[in-house]
Design an enzyme around this catalytic site. Structure first.
Site, mmCIF file in Angstrom:
data_model
loop_
_atom_site.group_PDB
_atom_site.id
_atom_site.type_symbol
_atom_site.label_atom_id
_atom_site.label_comp_id
_atom_site.label_asym_id
_atom_site.label_seq_id
_atom_site.Cartn_x
_atom_site.Cartn_y
_atom_site.Cartn_z
ATOM 1 C CD GLU A 158 -2.423 1.211 2.813
ATOM 2 O OE1 GLU A 158 -3.349 2.015 2.989
ATOM 3 O OE2 GLU A 158 -2.039 0.402 3.687
ATOM 4 C CE LYS A 183 -8.648 1.108 3.315
ATOM 5 N NZ LYS A 183 -7.694 1.552 4.356
ATOM 6 C CB CYS A 187 -5.342 -0.777 4.776
ATOM 7 S SG CYS A 187 -5.001 -0.270 6.475
#
Length: 512
Positions: free
Chosen positions: A271, A337, A389
């Site tokens: 990420e 995301k 995440c």
């Protein structure tokens, strides 16, 4: 009736310290310790304590939750104080803020439980596990949701038979099974009850463990015949240095060199591996990365932030540089995301939090959602469903993408939490997702836990945390659907909610 031991436990001088002690022991049931057998014992002891002093059920449950979640999520202080530089005057109370909120859910569970006037065996042995699971589900869903610390995660280990329920009903079915085991142990160990009453919970315990073990041996998904080598890059970039301008070039150089060292079919960076907006990068940077991977026969995915298509916001993304064309920047396939971290990736209360962000010097704290319907990224012979995440803490949200994917991948940066247990707790959630969705899960992280996980939730390979390394390994593409993928958590949870309501209705009618 009360046993001699219970009489000691009832005394306030022991009751409250024991309650705190049991709660403080809960972190040892999760990764990296994996003492799965301890959670049913802790849960059972907790329930028995509340039985002994029912007048304090709600306050006891709140204290238990507050202690458990504070000891499990102590790493919030690491992120606020050690990494972000927030003074303890602010960091300490803010560390308690999340556990103080999460503890409301155990309190709610026992507040509802007290409303039931039922025989002990049903109230403890049936209704309580149902209510506990429903409130855990609510904790994962309400507001933005936070499911970390659900007792079912303690069972996500190769040695626990209860993990076998994950492909059937997800982590919440494992939570339900864990709660059942805990309360049935209480009923089975009650030496003041008649032997006949103790026999039933013993039979139920044996049946539950046997069912879990059998379920664990069942395969719902199957290999599609494809095999791939993967390389998961772990840059080990210090979070305090990550966004400094003078560190951008060294960071890019480090990952470029790592890409050049592997000939794996699929290469994945963590990420925000490149700490610059994609559109602000010189175009030749991505071209060089793509060329480096192509020369080695690799497909390459890179974690990077990017501006939204309208230019009015930015996204946390993983971009697929396979077939990259320098003159077609807008045509790069990517995953953005969707489930953002409140107070970390967006500001739910900007008028209150903006001054705090300035004190913490937090970069990129107002992301946009990527959208719920995003396609898997095609890399070599695998269709990869990415998540970023803590998105892999929400199993139901991964189902749609997983149905069309042969491989799951998580890109994370856990450097915010230093050398704490946060990375291992996150790894255990990925293990749960692999089991629920019946596919390999690969994790590319900045500092750890970078790993390859089998469809059975077993960790096949793991990189040494807090080191600069490339983890390489083999995976197989999988297709098919688990029962959980067909229903998610909501349908069967609605079923047990209906069951709880039916029990209450039947017994209240009998009373009248």
């Amino acid at each position: 009736m009360v046993s001699k031991l219970d009489k000691y436990w009832q005394h306030p001088a022991l009751y409250w310290p024991l309650l705190i002690l049991f709660a403080a022991a809960t972190p040892f049931t999760f990764a990296p310790y994996y003492h799965f057998w301890l959670m049913p014992l802790i849960f059972g002891a907790f329930v028995r304590l509340i039985e002994l002093r029912p007048r304090f059920a709600v306050s006891s449950a709140y204290l238990f939750g507050l202690t458990a979640y504070t000891t499990q999520f102590y790493w919030i202080h690491t992120a606020l104080h050690d990494v972000s530089g927030l003074p303890d005057l602010y960091a300490v109370p803010l560390t308690f803020l999340l556990p103080a909120y999460l503890a409301l859910y155990p309190a709610l569970c026992f507040w509802l439980w007290k409303k039931f006037t039922l025989p002990r065996g049903i109230k403890i042995g049936l209704v309580l596990p149902i209510l506990w699971t429903l409130t855990e589900f609510a904790r994962e869903r309400f507001l933005t949701g936070f499911g970390w610390g659900a007792i079912g995660y303690s069972q996500i280990t190769p040695d626990s038979p209860l993990a076998g329920f994950a492909p059937f009903g997800g982590i919440h079915m494992v939570t339900l099974a864990t709660a059942f085991l805990g309360v049935w142990l209480v009923l089975a160990s009650d030496n003041t009850a008649r032997s006949g009453k103790r026999l039933l919970p013993i039979i139920l315990i044996a049946a539950l463990l046997a069912a879990g073990y059998t379920a664990r041996q069942t395969d719902f998904t199957r290999p599609d015949g494809s095999r791939s080598t993967v390389a998961l890059l772990q840059g080990n970039i210090d979070q305090t240095l990550k966004w400094r301008e003078d560190q951008v070039i060294p960071t890019i150089q480090k990952y470029y060199e790592q890409v050049g060292k592997t000939t794996a079919d699929i290469v994945i960076l963590p990420e925000t591996a490149i700490p610059v907006m994609r559109q602000n990068l010189p175009e030749n940077i991505l071209a060089k990365f793509a060329e480096q991977a192509q020369n080695n026969g690799s497909a390459l995915a890179v974690g990077i932030s990017q501006y939204t298509s309208d230019g009015n916001g930015y996204e946390n993304a993983v971009i697929n540089l396979t077939g990259y064309q320098e003159n077609n920047q807008d045509g790069i396939p990517y995953y953005a995301k969707n489930h953002l971290v409140p107070f970390g990736e967006y500001k739910p209360l900007p008028f209150l939090t903006t001054p705090l962000y300035k004190m913490m010097n937090m970069p990129l704290s107002d992301f946009r959602k990527g959208g719920g319907k995003q396609s898997a990224l095609l890399m070599k012979n695998q269709k990869i469903a990415f998540n970023i995440c803590y998105e892999d803490g929400f199993g139901d949200e991964l189902i749609a993408a997983a149905k069309d994917a042969t491989l799951l991948a998580n890109a994370s940066n856990m450097a915010w939490y230093g050398k704490s247990n946060a990375m291992y707790q996150h790894l255990q959630q990925s293990q749960a997702r692999a089991m629920e969705l019946g596919r390999y899960m690969v994790r590319a992280t900045n500092t750890g836990a970078t790993a390859i996980i089998s469809p059975k939730g077993n960790i096949i390979a793991q990189a040494q945390p807090d080191t600069e390394t490339v983890l390489e390994g083999h995976i197989k593409g999988y297709v098919g659907e688990t029962p959980y993928m067909k229903t998610g958590s909501s349908w069967w949870l609605m079923g047990i909610l209906t069951l709880a309501a039916l029990i209450l209705f039947i017994f209240r009618n009998k009373e009248h």
